[in-house]
Design a protein around this motif. Structure first.
Motif, PDB file in Angstrom:
ATOM      1  N   GLY A 104       0.834  -1.176  -0.093  1.00  0.00           N
ATOM      2  CA  GLY A 104      -0.029   0.113  -0.129  1.00  0.00           C
ATOM      3  C   GLY A 104       0.844   1.495  -0.005  1.00  0.00           C
ATOM      4  N   GLY A 112      -0.018   4.581   0.115  1.00  0.00           N
ATOM      5  CA  GLY A 112      -0.639   5.689   0.517  1.00  0.00           C
ATOM      6  C   GLY A 112       0.117   6.412   1.551  1.00  0.00           C
ATOM      7  N   TYR A 113      -0.463   7.317   2.436  1.00  0.00           N
ATOM      8  CA  TYR A 113       0.279   8.187   3.290  1.00  0.00           C
ATOM      9  C   TYR A 113       1.027   7.460   4.424  1.00  0.00           C
ATOM     10  N   ALA A 114       0.574   6.391   4.672  1.00  0.00           N
ATOM     11  CA  ALA A 114       1.263   5.456   5.773  1.00  0.00           C
ATOM     12  C   ALA A 114       2.369   4.698   5.095  1.00  0.00           C
ATOM     13  N   ASN A 146       2.069  -1.227  -4.941  1.00  0.00           N
ATOM     14  CA  ASN A 146       0.589  -0.607  -4.959  1.00  0.00           C
ATOM     15  C   ASN A 146       0.117  -0.621  -6.515  1.00  0.00           C
ATOM     16  N   PRO A 147      -1.254  -0.579  -6.268  1.00  0.00           N
ATOM     17  CA  PRO A 147      -1.915  -0.897  -7.534  1.00  0.00           C
ATOM     18  C   PRO A 147      -1.900   0.015  -8.773  1.00  0.00           C
ATOM     19  N   ARG A 148      -1.319   1.359  -8.484  1.00  0.00           N
ATOM     20  CA  ARG A 148      -1.328   2.193  -9.494  1.00  0.00           C
ATOM     21  C   ARG A 148       0.287   2.996  -9.458  1.00  0.00           C
ATOM     22  N   ARG A 162      -5.593  11.217  -1.316  1.00  0.00           N
ATOM     23  CA  ARG A 162      -7.301  10.709  -1.408  1.00  0.00           C
ATOM     24  C   ARG A 162      -7.809  12.162  -0.798  1.00  0.00           C
ATOM     25  N   ALA A 220      -1.543  -6.760  -3.737  1.00  0.00           N
ATOM     26  CA  ALA A 220      -1.326  -8.057  -2.889  1.00  0.00           C
ATOM     27  C   ALA A 220      -2.448  -8.788  -2.898  1.00  0.00           C
ATOM     28  N   VAL A 268      -2.714  -0.894   3.525  1.00  0.00           N
ATOM     29  CA  VAL A 268      -3.436  -0.744   2.409  1.00  0.00           C
ATOM     30  C   VAL A 268      -4.786   0.267   2.592  1.00  0.00           C
ATOM     31  N   GLY A 269      -4.747   0.823   3.740  1.00  0.00           N
ATOM     32  CA  GLY A 269      -5.841   2.086   3.617  1.00  0.00           C
ATOM     33  C   GLY A 269      -7.220   1.522   3.664  1.00  0.00           C
ATOM     34  N   ASP A 292      -5.132   3.454   7.958  1.00  0.00           N
ATOM     35  CA  ASP A 292      -6.425   3.206   8.282  1.00  0.00           C
ATOM     36  C   ASP A 292      -6.857   1.867   8.496  1.00  0.00           C
ATOM     37  N   SER A 308      -7.699   8.678   9.339  1.00  0.00           N
ATOM     38  CA  SER A 308      -7.196   9.809   8.875  1.00  0.00           C
ATOM     39  C   SER A 308      -5.656  10.051   8.143  1.00  0.00           C
ATOM     40  N   CYS A 309      -5.603  11.003   7.375  1.00  0.00           N
ATOM     41  CA  CYS A 309      -4.307  11.277   6.800  1.00  0.00           C
ATOM     42  C   CYS A 309      -3.470  11.782   7.925  1.00  0.00           C
ATOM     43  N   TYR A 310      -4.047  12.482   8.993  1.00  0.00           N
ATOM     44  CA  TYR A 310      -3.334  13.165   9.985  1.00  0.00           C
ATOM     45  C   TYR A 310      -2.523  11.819  10.779  1.00  0.00           C
ATOM     46  N   LYS A 358      -6.301  24.383   5.896  1.00  0.00           N
ATOM     47  CA  LYS A 358      -6.504  23.292   5.333  1.00  0.00           C
ATOM     48  C   LYS A 358      -5.574  22.831   4.324  1.00  0.00           C
TER      49      LYS A 358
HETATM   50  C1  LIG Z   1     -12.686  12.843  -0.185  1.00  0.00           C
HETATM   51  C2  LIG Z   1     -11.719  12.637   1.067  1.00  0.00           C
HETATM   52  C3  LIG Z   1     -11.416  13.482   1.873  1.00  0.00           C
HETATM   53  C4  LIG Z   1     -10.469  13.260   2.962  1.00  0.00           C
HETATM   54  N1  LIG Z   1     -10.069  14.097   3.664  1.00  0.00           N
HETATM   55  C5  LIG Z   1      -9.338  14.081   4.705  1.00  0.00           C
HETATM   56  C6  LIG Z   1      -8.725  15.234   5.552  1.00  0.00           C
HETATM   57  O1  LIG Z   1      -9.020  16.222   5.287  1.00  0.00           O
HETATM   58  N2  LIG Z   1      -8.045  14.921   6.698  1.00  0.00           N
HETATM   59  C7  LIG Z   1      -7.528  13.547   7.003  1.00  0.00           C
HETATM   60  O2  LIG Z   1      -6.866  13.387   7.972  1.00  0.00           O
HETATM   61  N3  LIG Z   1      -8.053  12.484   6.082  1.00  0.00           N
HETATM   62  C8  LIG Z   1      -8.955  12.707   5.243  1.00  0.00           C
HETATM   63  N4  LIG Z   1      -9.388  11.578   4.392  1.00  0.00           N
HETATM   64  C9  LIG Z   1      -9.107  10.326   4.778  1.00  0.00           C
HETATM   65  C10 LIG Z   1      -7.581   9.996   4.345  1.00  0.00           C
HETATM   66  O3  LIG Z   1      -7.527  10.107   3.008  1.00  0.00           O
HETATM   67  C11 LIG Z   1      -7.256   8.516   4.838  1.00  0.00           C
HETATM   68  O4  LIG Z   1      -7.391   8.285   6.248  1.00  0.00           O
HETATM   69  C12 LIG Z   1      -5.640   8.347   4.544  1.00  0.00           C
HETATM   70  O5  LIG Z   1      -5.692   8.424   2.954  1.00  0.00           O
HETATM   71  C13 LIG Z   1      -5.422   6.957   4.964  1.00  0.00           C
HETATM   72  O6  LIG Z   1      -4.107   6.793   4.332  1.00  0.00           O
HETATM   73  P1  LIG Z   1      -3.508   5.310   4.449  1.00  0.00           P
HETATM   74  O7  LIG Z   1      -1.965   5.453   3.902  1.00  0.00           O
HETATM   75  O8  LIG Z   1      -3.867   4.242   5.396  1.00  0.00           O
HETATM   76  O9  LIG Z   1      -4.277   4.671   3.309  1.00  0.00           O
HETATM   77  P2  LIG Z   1      -4.511   4.982   1.803  1.00  0.00           P
HETATM   78  O10 LIG Z   1      -4.195   6.551   1.459  1.00  0.00           O
HETATM   79  O11 LIG Z   1      -5.797   4.655   1.361  1.00  0.00           O
HETATM   80  O12 LIG Z   1      -3.245   4.437   0.915  1.00  0.00           O
HETATM   81  C14 LIG Z   1      -3.250   2.925   0.791  1.00  0.00           C
HETATM   82  C15 LIG Z   1      -2.895   2.486  -0.500  1.00  0.00           C
HETATM   83  O13 LIG Z   1      -2.842   0.917  -0.436  1.00  0.00           O
HETATM   84  C16 LIG Z   1      -3.344   0.561  -1.609  1.00  0.00           C
HETATM   85  N5  LIG Z   1      -3.716  -0.947  -1.438  1.00  0.00           N
HETATM   86  C17 LIG Z   1      -4.762  -1.454  -1.084  1.00  0.00           C
HETATM   87  N6  LIG Z   1      -5.178  -2.552  -1.231  1.00  0.00           N
HETATM   88  C18 LIG Z   1      -3.761  -3.108  -1.852  1.00  0.00           C
HETATM   89  C19 LIG Z   1      -3.333  -4.234  -2.055  1.00  0.00           C
HETATM   90  N7  LIG Z   1      -4.108  -5.527  -1.727  1.00  0.00           N
HETATM   91  N8  LIG Z   1      -2.253  -4.459  -2.668  1.00  0.00           N
HETATM   92  C20 LIG Z   1      -1.407  -3.312  -2.758  1.00  0.00           C
HETATM   93  N9  LIG Z   1      -1.754  -2.010  -2.411  1.00  0.00           N
HETATM   94  C21 LIG Z   1      -3.088  -2.124  -2.016  1.00  0.00           C
HETATM   95  C22 LIG Z   1      -4.282   1.569  -1.944  1.00  0.00           C
HETATM   96  O14 LIG Z   1      -4.749   1.450  -3.406  1.00  0.00           O
HETATM   97  C23 LIG Z   1      -3.776   2.796  -1.670  1.00  0.00           C
HETATM   98  O15 LIG Z   1      -2.769   3.404  -2.765  1.00  0.00           O
HETATM   99  C24 LIG Z   1     -10.123  11.888   3.349  1.00  0.00           C
HETATM  100  C25 LIG Z   1     -10.692  10.817   2.599  1.00  0.00           C
HETATM  101  C26 LIG Z   1     -11.527  11.013   1.264  1.00  0.00           C
HETATM  102  C27 LIG Z   1     -11.743   9.806   0.523  1.00  0.00           C
END
Ligand SMILES: Cc1cc2nc3c(=O)[nH]c(=O)nc-3n(C[C@H](O)[C@H](O)[C@H](O)COP(=O)(O)OP(=O)(O)OC[C@H]3O[C@@H](n4cnc5c(N)ncnc54)[C@H](O)[C@@H]3O)c2cc1C
Length: 397
Positions: free
Chosen positions: A16, A18-20, A40-42, A48, A80, A107-108, A274, A286-288, A354
Protein backbone atom coordinates in the motif's frame (compact mmCIF):
# COMPACT_ATOMS: atom_id res chain seq x y z
CA UNK A 1 17.78 -12.26 -7.08
CA UNK A 2 19.13 -14.14 -4.08
CA UNK A 3 20.41 -17.61 -4.86
CA UNK A 4 18.55 -20.46 -3.12
CA UNK A 5 19.70 -20.80 0.44
CA UNK A 6 21.21 -17.30 0.40
CA UNK A 7 18.41 -15.17 1.69
CA UNK A 8 18.92 -11.40 1.64
CA UNK A 9 18.39 -10.31 5.22
CA UNK A 10 15.95 -7.57 6.13
CA UNK A 11 13.64 -7.73 3.16
CA UNK A 12 10.63 -5.55 3.89
CA UNK A 13 7.56 -5.53 1.67
CA UNK A 14 5.30 -2.52 2.24
CA UNK A 15 1.79 -3.22 0.95
CA UNK A 16 0.00 0.00 0.00
CA UNK A 17 1.60 3.22 -1.22
CA UNK A 18 -0.64 5.77 0.49
CA UNK A 19 0.21 8.27 3.25
CA UNK A 20 1.22 5.53 5.72
CA UNK A 21 2.99 3.07 3.42
CA UNK A 22 5.02 5.59 1.43
CA UNK A 23 6.20 7.33 4.57
CA UNK A 24 7.04 3.96 6.18
CA UNK A 25 9.06 2.86 3.13
CA UNK A 26 11.11 6.06 3.27
CA UNK A 27 11.58 5.81 7.04
CA UNK A 28 12.99 2.29 6.70
CA UNK A 29 15.97 3.82 4.88
CA UNK A 30 17.27 4.94 8.30
CA UNK A 31 19.09 1.58 8.02
CA UNK A 32 21.17 1.08 4.92
CA UNK A 33 20.87 -2.71 4.82
CA UNK A 34 17.09 -2.94 4.40
CA UNK A 35 15.79 -4.12 1.06
CA UNK A 36 12.53 -2.18 0.60
CA UNK A 37 9.75 -3.01 -1.87
CA UNK A 38 6.55 -0.98 -2.07
CA UNK A 39 3.53 -2.64 -3.68
CA UNK A 40 0.73 -0.41 -4.95
CA UNK A 41 -1.93 -0.99 -7.61
CA UNK A 42 -1.21 2.30 -9.41
CA UNK A 43 2.01 3.85 -10.66
CA UNK A 44 1.06 7.18 -9.02
CA UNK A 45 0.51 8.28 -5.44
CA UNK A 46 -3.11 9.22 -4.75
CA UNK A 47 -3.81 12.19 -2.49
CA UNK A 48 -7.11 10.86 -1.23
CA UNK A 49 -7.74 14.02 0.74
CA UNK A 50 -8.05 15.90 -2.56
CA UNK A 51 -10.44 13.47 -4.26
CA UNK A 52 -13.42 15.82 -3.75
CA UNK A 53 -11.47 18.46 -5.66
CA UNK A 54 -10.59 15.97 -8.38
CA UNK A 55 -14.27 15.02 -8.70
CA UNK A 56 -15.42 18.64 -8.93
CA UNK A 57 -12.67 19.50 -11.40
CA UNK A 58 -11.03 22.01 -9.04
CA UNK A 59 -7.80 20.10 -8.51
CA UNK A 60 -5.77 17.02 -9.29
CA UNK A 61 -5.15 14.22 -6.80
CA UNK A 62 -2.14 12.27 -8.05
CA UNK A 63 1.57 12.81 -7.55
CA UNK A 64 4.41 11.03 -9.29
CA UNK A 65 6.14 8.52 -6.99
CA UNK A 66 9.45 9.64 -8.46
CA UNK A 67 9.53 12.67 -6.17
CA UNK A 68 8.17 10.80 -3.16
CA UNK A 69 10.25 7.64 -2.84
CA UNK A 70 13.77 7.51 -1.45
CA UNK A 71 16.58 6.05 -3.51
CA UNK A 72 16.70 2.28 -3.68
CA UNK A 73 13.04 1.66 -2.87
CA UNK A 74 11.59 -0.68 -5.45
CA UNK A 75 8.03 0.14 -6.55
CA UNK A 76 6.02 -2.85 -7.78
CA UNK A 77 2.78 -1.83 -9.48
CA UNK A 78 0.52 -4.72 -8.53
CA UNK A 79 -2.01 -5.77 -5.88
CA UNK A 80 -1.30 -8.12 -3.01
CA UNK A 81 -3.86 -10.92 -2.99
CA UNK A 82 -2.57 -12.90 -0.01
CA UNK A 83 0.15 -12.78 2.60
CA UNK A 84 1.41 -16.34 2.95
CA UNK A 85 2.67 -16.17 6.52
CA UNK A 86 4.02 -19.74 6.48
CA UNK A 87 6.11 -19.26 3.33
CA UNK A 88 6.94 -15.58 4.12
CA UNK A 89 5.76 -14.45 0.72
CA UNK A 90 3.32 -11.83 -0.50
CA UNK A 91 1.32 -13.13 -3.42
CA UNK A 92 0.41 -10.62 -6.12
CA UNK A 93 -2.46 -10.45 -8.61
CA UNK A 94 0.01 -10.85 -11.49
CA UNK A 95 1.03 -14.24 -10.13
CA UNK A 96 4.36 -12.96 -8.81
CA UNK A 97 5.35 -13.62 -5.22
CA UNK A 98 7.64 -11.46 -3.10
CA UNK A 99 9.69 -12.95 -0.25
CA UNK A 100 9.78 -10.99 2.98
CA UNK A 101 11.27 -10.89 6.40
CA UNK A 102 8.74 -8.23 7.43
CA UNK A 103 5.55 -6.84 5.93
CA UNK A 104 4.17 -3.37 6.57
CA UNK A 105 0.43 -3.64 6.08
CA UNK A 106 -0.74 -0.20 4.88
CA UNK A 107 -3.63 -0.93 2.52
CA UNK A 108 -5.76 2.02 3.71
CA UNK A 109 -9.52 2.07 3.34
CA UNK A 110 -12.12 1.93 0.57
CA UNK A 111 -15.58 3.22 -0.22
CA UNK A 112 -18.49 1.62 1.57
CA UNK A 113 -21.82 1.73 -0.20
CA UNK A 114 -24.16 -0.38 1.94
CA UNK A 115 -25.82 -3.38 0.32
CA UNK A 116 -28.65 -2.98 2.85
CA UNK A 117 -29.95 0.16 1.10
CA UNK A 118 -31.85 -0.91 -2.02
CA UNK A 119 -30.36 0.52 -5.21
CA UNK A 120 -27.37 2.11 -3.46
CA UNK A 121 -24.74 -0.34 -4.72
CA UNK A 122 -26.26 -0.15 -8.20
CA UNK A 123 -26.87 3.58 -8.64
CA UNK A 124 -24.80 5.53 -6.09
CA UNK A 125 -21.21 6.65 -6.65
CA UNK A 126 -18.44 7.09 -4.09
CA UNK A 127 -15.17 9.00 -4.07
CA UNK A 128 -13.12 7.11 -1.51
CA UNK A 129 -10.65 5.67 -4.03
CA UNK A 130 -9.09 7.06 -7.19
CA UNK A 131 -10.94 4.74 -9.59
CA UNK A 132 -14.36 5.37 -8.05
CA UNK A 133 -13.62 9.11 -8.04
CA UNK A 134 -12.74 8.88 -11.74
CA UNK A 135 -16.10 7.22 -12.48
CA UNK A 136 -17.90 9.90 -10.48
CA UNK A 137 -16.04 12.72 -12.22
CA UNK A 138 -16.95 11.26 -15.63
CA UNK A 139 -20.61 10.98 -14.59
CA UNK A 140 -20.64 14.59 -13.37
CA UNK A 141 -19.18 15.78 -16.65
CA UNK A 142 -22.13 14.23 -18.50
CA UNK A 143 -24.73 15.87 -16.24
CA UNK A 144 -26.24 19.27 -16.94
CA UNK A 145 -25.21 21.85 -14.34
CA UNK A 146 -28.74 22.20 -12.97
CA UNK A 147 -29.33 18.44 -12.46
CA UNK A 148 -30.07 17.67 -8.80
CA UNK A 149 -27.20 15.98 -6.95
CA UNK A 150 -27.55 14.26 -3.57
CA UNK A 151 -24.58 13.75 -1.26
CA UNK A 152 -25.22 11.15 1.45
CA UNK A 153 -23.25 11.61 4.69
CA UNK A 154 -22.98 14.62 6.98
CA UNK A 155 -19.37 13.91 8.01
CA UNK A 156 -16.33 15.78 6.75
CA UNK A 157 -16.07 14.00 3.38
CA UNK A 158 -19.75 14.59 2.61
CA UNK A 159 -19.49 18.25 3.59
CA UNK A 160 -16.36 18.84 1.50
CA UNK A 161 -17.96 17.16 -1.50
CA UNK A 162 -21.23 19.10 -1.22
CA UNK A 163 -19.34 22.37 -0.78
CA UNK A 164 -17.00 21.77 -3.72
CA UNK A 165 -19.92 20.93 -6.03
CA UNK A 166 -22.18 23.80 -5.00
CA UNK A 167 -19.32 26.21 -5.66
CA UNK A 168 -19.22 24.83 -9.20
CA UNK A 169 -22.87 25.82 -9.63
CA UNK A 170 -24.41 22.40 -8.92
CA UNK A 171 -27.80 21.95 -7.16
CA UNK A 172 -26.83 19.96 -4.09
CA UNK A 173 -28.76 18.29 -1.27
CA UNK A 174 -26.75 16.94 1.67
CA UNK A 175 -28.48 14.12 3.55
CA UNK A 176 -26.76 13.94 6.92
CA UNK A 177 -28.12 10.88 8.68
CA UNK A 178 -28.32 12.30 12.19
CA UNK A 179 -26.45 15.61 12.33
CA UNK A 180 -24.17 17.73 10.23
CA UNK A 181 -20.48 17.54 11.21
CA UNK A 182 -21.04 15.44 14.35
CA UNK A 183 -17.33 15.52 15.26
CA UNK A 184 -17.27 19.34 15.39
CA UNK A 185 -18.16 21.68 18.26
CA UNK A 186 -21.61 23.29 18.18
CA UNK A 187 -20.21 26.66 17.07
CA UNK A 188 -18.12 25.18 14.22
CA UNK A 189 -21.12 23.12 13.16
CA UNK A 190 -23.24 26.27 12.97
CA UNK A 191 -20.58 27.92 10.86
CA UNK A 192 -20.55 24.97 8.40
CA UNK A 193 -24.37 25.02 8.24
CA UNK A 194 -24.36 28.76 7.57
CA UNK A 195 -21.84 28.46 4.72
CA UNK A 196 -23.75 25.60 3.12
CA UNK A 197 -27.12 27.34 3.28
CA UNK A 198 -25.64 30.62 2.00
CA UNK A 199 -24.26 28.67 -0.96
CA UNK A 200 -27.57 26.98 -1.73
CA UNK A 201 -27.00 23.48 -0.32
CA UNK A 202 -30.18 21.92 1.10
CA UNK A 203 -29.00 20.27 4.33
CA UNK A 204 -31.29 17.53 5.65
CA UNK A 205 -30.55 16.54 9.24
CA UNK A 206 -32.24 13.60 10.95
CA UNK A 207 -32.77 12.16 7.48
CA UNK A 208 -31.64 8.76 6.25
CA UNK A 209 -31.60 7.55 2.64
CA UNK A 210 -33.62 4.32 2.43
CA UNK A 211 -33.47 3.71 -1.32
CA UNK A 212 -31.54 4.99 -4.33
CA UNK A 213 -33.04 4.93 -7.81
CA UNK A 214 -31.51 6.31 -11.00
CA UNK A 215 -33.37 9.62 -10.70
CA UNK A 216 -34.58 9.87 -7.08
CA UNK A 217 -33.61 9.09 -3.51
CA UNK A 218 -36.21 7.91 -0.99
CA UNK A 219 -35.81 8.96 2.64
CA UNK A 220 -36.85 6.91 5.65
CA UNK A 221 -39.47 9.56 6.57
CA UNK A 222 -41.27 8.73 3.32
CA UNK A 223 -40.07 11.75 1.33
CA UNK A 224 -38.83 11.19 -2.23
CA UNK A 225 -36.46 13.72 -3.79
CA UNK A 226 -35.24 14.09 -7.34
CA UNK A 227 -31.61 13.07 -7.66
CA UNK A 228 -29.94 12.70 -11.03
CA UNK A 229 -26.74 11.66 -9.25
CA UNK A 230 -26.33 10.22 -5.75
CA UNK A 231 -22.92 10.30 -4.10
CA UNK A 232 -22.32 8.04 -1.11
CA UNK A 233 -19.96 9.57 1.44
CA UNK A 234 -21.26 7.76 4.49
CA UNK A 235 -18.06 6.13 5.76
CA UNK A 236 -15.18 3.93 4.70
CA UNK A 237 -14.80 0.17 4.20
CA UNK A 238 -11.65 -1.93 4.55
CA UNK A 239 -9.71 -4.12 2.09
CA UNK A 240 -10.04 -7.81 2.92
CA UNK A 241 -6.40 -8.77 2.50
CA UNK A 242 -5.72 -9.35 6.22
CA UNK A 243 -8.72 -11.63 6.68
CA UNK A 244 -7.98 -13.39 3.36
CA UNK A 245 -4.50 -14.10 4.74
CA UNK A 246 -5.87 -15.69 7.92
CA UNK A 247 -4.86 -12.74 10.11
CA UNK A 248 -7.23 -11.52 12.79
CA UNK A 249 -8.95 -8.20 12.22
CA UNK A 250 -11.31 -5.97 14.16
CA UNK A 251 -15.03 -6.04 13.33
CA UNK A 252 -14.46 -3.70 10.38
CA UNK A 253 -11.51 -5.56 8.83
CA UNK A 254 -8.55 -3.56 10.16
CA UNK A 255 -5.55 -5.70 11.10
CA UNK A 256 -5.62 -6.34 14.84
CA UNK A 257 -2.28 -5.37 16.41
CA UNK A 258 -0.67 -4.68 19.74
CA UNK A 259 0.52 -1.22 20.78
CA UNK A 260 3.67 -1.58 18.66
CA UNK A 261 1.48 -2.06 15.54
CA UNK A 262 2.53 -5.73 15.37
CA UNK A 263 -0.12 -8.24 14.25
CA UNK A 264 -1.45 -10.24 17.20
CA UNK A 265 -0.96 -13.36 15.07
CA UNK A 266 2.45 -12.80 13.50
CA UNK A 267 5.31 -10.59 14.65
CA UNK A 268 6.59 -10.17 11.09
CA UNK A 269 3.47 -8.27 10.05
CA UNK A 270 3.26 -4.64 11.16
CA UNK A 271 0.28 -2.40 10.32
CA UNK A 272 -0.09 1.35 9.75
CA UNK A 273 -2.72 3.86 8.71
CA UNK A 274 -6.45 3.30 8.22
CA UNK A 275 -5.96 -0.49 8.07
CA UNK A 276 -4.48 -0.80 11.59
CA UNK A 277 -6.44 -1.51 14.78
CA UNK A 278 -3.97 -1.30 17.67
CA UNK A 279 -5.45 -3.02 20.74
CA UNK A 280 -8.81 -3.03 18.94
CA UNK A 281 -8.89 0.73 19.61
CA UNK A 282 -8.00 2.23 16.23
CA UNK A 283 -7.10 5.88 15.86
CA UNK A 284 -9.39 8.03 13.70
CA UNK A 285 -9.01 6.96 10.07
CA UNK A 286 -7.19 10.02 8.79
CA UNK A 287 -4.31 11.25 6.79
CA UNK A 288 -3.29 13.06 9.99
CA UNK A 289 -2.67 9.72 11.75
CA UNK A 290 -1.50 7.71 8.73
CA UNK A 291 1.92 9.38 8.27
CA UNK A 292 2.99 9.19 11.93
CA UNK A 293 1.71 5.60 12.14
CA UNK A 294 3.77 4.81 9.04
CA UNK A 295 6.91 6.15 10.73
CA UNK A 296 6.12 4.22 13.92
CA UNK A 297 5.44 0.98 12.00
CA UNK A 298 8.82 1.38 10.29
CA UNK A 299 10.42 1.99 13.71
CA UNK A 300 8.90 -1.27 14.97
CA UNK A 301 10.40 -3.15 12.01
CA UNK A 302 13.80 -1.47 12.54
CA UNK A 303 13.72 -2.42 16.26
CA UNK A 304 12.91 -6.02 15.42
CA UNK A 305 15.75 -6.16 12.90
CA UNK A 306 18.09 -4.68 15.53
CA UNK A 307 16.84 -7.15 18.15
CA UNK A 308 15.57 -4.41 20.47
CA UNK A 309 12.10 -3.91 21.97
CA UNK A 310 9.81 -1.90 19.71
CA UNK A 311 8.32 1.27 21.17
CA UNK A 312 4.65 1.69 22.02
CA UNK A 313 2.85 4.04 19.63
CA UNK A 314 2.28 7.63 20.64
CA UNK A 315 0.18 10.15 18.74
CA UNK A 316 -2.01 13.00 19.93
CA UNK A 317 -4.72 14.64 17.86
CA UNK A 318 -4.87 18.42 17.60
CA UNK A 319 -8.04 18.87 15.56
CA UNK A 320 -9.49 18.39 12.11
CA UNK A 321 -10.03 20.50 9.02
CA UNK A 322 -12.79 20.73 6.48
CA UNK A 323 -12.69 22.70 3.24
CA UNK A 324 -15.77 24.66 2.15
CA UNK A 325 -15.04 25.14 -1.50
CA UNK A 326 -11.81 26.85 -2.50
CA UNK A 327 -12.03 30.00 -0.38
CA UNK A 328 -13.33 28.93 3.03
CA UNK A 329 -12.70 26.22 5.55
CA UNK A 330 -12.89 25.31 9.21
CA UNK A 331 -10.06 24.24 11.45
CA UNK A 332 -11.67 22.66 14.51
CA UNK A 333 -9.34 22.43 17.49
CA UNK A 334 -9.46 19.29 19.62
CA UNK A 335 -8.07 17.68 22.74
CA UNK A 336 -5.40 14.99 22.45
CA UNK A 337 -8.14 12.33 22.42
CA UNK A 338 -9.65 14.02 19.32
CA UNK A 339 -12.72 15.41 21.12
CA UNK A 340 -13.59 18.90 19.88
CA UNK A 341 -13.07 21.99 22.05
CA UNK A 342 -15.17 25.08 21.56
CA UNK A 343 -12.56 26.85 19.41
CA UNK A 344 -12.26 26.89 15.65
CA UNK A 345 -10.71 28.97 12.90
CA UNK A 346 -13.02 29.68 9.98
CA UNK A 347 -13.25 31.60 6.71
CA UNK A 348 -10.21 32.24 4.52
CA UNK A 349 -7.83 31.48 7.38
CA UNK A 350 -9.55 28.09 7.83
CA UNK A 351 -9.12 27.44 4.10
CA UNK A 352 -5.43 28.39 4.27
CA UNK A 353 -4.82 26.02 7.20
CA UNK A 354 -6.60 23.19 5.37
CA UNK A 355 -4.53 23.78 2.23
CA UNK A 356 -1.36 23.88 4.34
CA UNK A 357 -2.17 20.51 5.97
CA UNK A 358 -2.95 18.90 2.58
CA UNK A 359 0.42 20.08 1.26
CA UNK A 360 2.20 19.04 4.45
CA UNK A 361 0.93 15.46 4.11
CA UNK A 362 2.82 15.14 0.82
CA UNK A 363 5.80 17.36 1.61
CA UNK A 364 6.67 15.36 4.71
CA UNK A 365 6.78 12.17 2.61
CA UNK A 366 9.15 13.98 0.25
CA UNK A 367 11.28 15.20 3.16
CA UNK A 368 11.38 11.69 4.62
CA UNK A 369 12.60 10.44 1.21
CA UNK A 370 15.50 12.91 1.30
CA UNK A 371 16.19 12.59 5.02
CA UNK A 372 14.93 9.34 6.59
CA UNK A 373 13.87 9.89 10.21
CA UNK A 374 12.90 13.54 9.72
CA UNK A 375 9.14 13.15 10.28
CA UNK A 376 7.94 14.64 13.55
CA UNK A 377 4.48 14.39 15.10
CA UNK A 378 2.66 15.40 18.26
CA UNK A 379 3.17 12.70 20.86
CA UNK A 380 0.85 11.68 23.69
CA UNK A 381 -2.82 11.01 23.40
CA UNK A 382 -4.81 8.34 25.21
CA UNK A 383 -3.90 4.72 24.55
CA UNK A 384 -4.74 1.63 26.59
CA UNK A 385 -2.50 1.43 29.64
CA UNK A 386 -0.50 -1.71 29.06
CA UNK A 387 3.11 -2.41 28.20
CA UNK A 388 3.86 -3.22 24.56
CA UNK A 389 4.66 -6.86 25.15
CA UNK A 390 1.50 -7.44 27.19
CA UNK A 391 -0.70 -5.50 24.82
CA UNK A 392 -1.59 -8.40 22.58
CA UNK A 393 -5.31 -8.47 22.18
CA UNK A 394 -6.81 -11.71 23.33
CA UNK A 395 -9.81 -12.74 21.29
CA UNK A 396 -10.96 -16.19 20.43
CA UNK A 397 -9.73 -17.28 17.00
C1 LIG B 1 -12.52 12.79 -0.19
C2 LIG B 1 -11.71 12.48 1.03
C3 LIG B 1 -11.28 13.52 1.84
C4 LIG B 1 -10.51 13.25 2.99
N1 LIG B 1 -10.09 14.30 3.75
C5 LIG B 1 -9.30 14.07 4.83
C6 LIG B 1 -8.78 15.16 5.60
O1 LIG B 1 -9.06 16.32 5.32
N2 LIG B 1 -7.98 14.87 6.65
C7 LIG B 1 -7.64 13.60 6.97
O2 LIG B 1 -6.88 13.40 7.95
N3 LIG B 1 -8.12 12.54 6.28
C8 LIG B 1 -8.93 12.74 5.21
N4 LIG B 1 -9.41 11.68 4.47
C9 LIG B 1 -9.07 10.31 4.90
C10 LIG B 1 -7.68 9.93 4.40
O3 LIG B 1 -7.62 10.04 3.00
C11 LIG B 1 -7.31 8.51 4.79
O4 LIG B 1 -7.52 8.35 6.18
C12 LIG B 1 -5.85 8.24 4.44
O5 LIG B 1 -5.70 8.23 3.04
C13 LIG B 1 -5.34 6.94 5.05
O6 LIG B 1 -4.02 6.74 4.65
P1 LIG B 1 -3.45 5.27 4.43
O7 LIG B 1 -2.02 5.40 4.01
O8 LIG B 1 -3.78 4.41 5.58
O9 LIG B 1 -4.31 4.69 3.22
P2 LIG B 1 -4.47 5.19 1.69
O10 LIG B 1 -4.09 6.61 1.53
O11 LIG B 1 -5.82 4.74 1.32
O12 LIG B 1 -3.40 4.30 0.91
C14 LIG B 1 -3.54 2.89 0.83
C15 LIG B 1 -2.93 2.43 -0.47
O13 LIG B 1 -2.89 1.00 -0.47
C16 LIG B 1 -3.34 0.53 -1.72
N5 LIG B 1 -3.81 -0.85 -1.58
C17 LIG B 1 -5.02 -1.28 -1.11
N6 LIG B 1 -5.09 -2.62 -1.17
C18 LIG B 1 -3.91 -3.05 -1.69
C19 LIG B 1 -3.38 -4.33 -2.02
N7 LIG B 1 -4.09 -5.45 -1.80
N8 LIG B 1 -2.15 -4.41 -2.56
C20 LIG B 1 -1.42 -3.29 -2.77
N9 LIG B 1 -1.85 -2.04 -2.47
C21 LIG B 1 -3.09 -1.93 -1.94
C22 LIG B 1 -4.42 1.52 -2.10
O14 LIG B 1 -4.74 1.45 -3.46
C23 LIG B 1 -3.74 2.83 -1.70
O15 LIG B 1 -2.90 3.31 -2.71
C24 LIG B 1 -10.19 11.92 3.32
C25 LIG B 1 -10.61 10.86 2.50
C26 LIG B 1 -11.36 11.13 1.37
C27 LIG B 1 -11.80 9.98 0.49
Amino acid sequence: MPTPGHHTPNKVVVIGGGYAGTLAANHLRMRADVDITLVNPRPKFVERIRLHQFVAGTGEATVDYGTLLGEGIQLVVDSATRIDTAAHTVRLASGRALDYDYVIYAVGSTGAIPSSVPGAAEFAYDLAEFESAQRLRARLEELPLDAPVTVVGGGLTGIETAAELTEQGRRVTLVCGRTLAPSFSASARRSVAKWLSRHGVAVLEAAVVSEVRPDVVALSNGAVRASALTIWAGGFGLPELAAASGLRTDAFGRLLTDETLTSVDDDRIIAAGDAAAPSDQPLRMSCYAAGPLGAQAANTVLSRIAGTDPAVISLAFTGACVSLGRHAGIRQLARKDDSAVNVYVGGRMGAAIKEFTCNLAVSRIRREARKPGSTVWVKGGPRPEQPATAARVVTSP
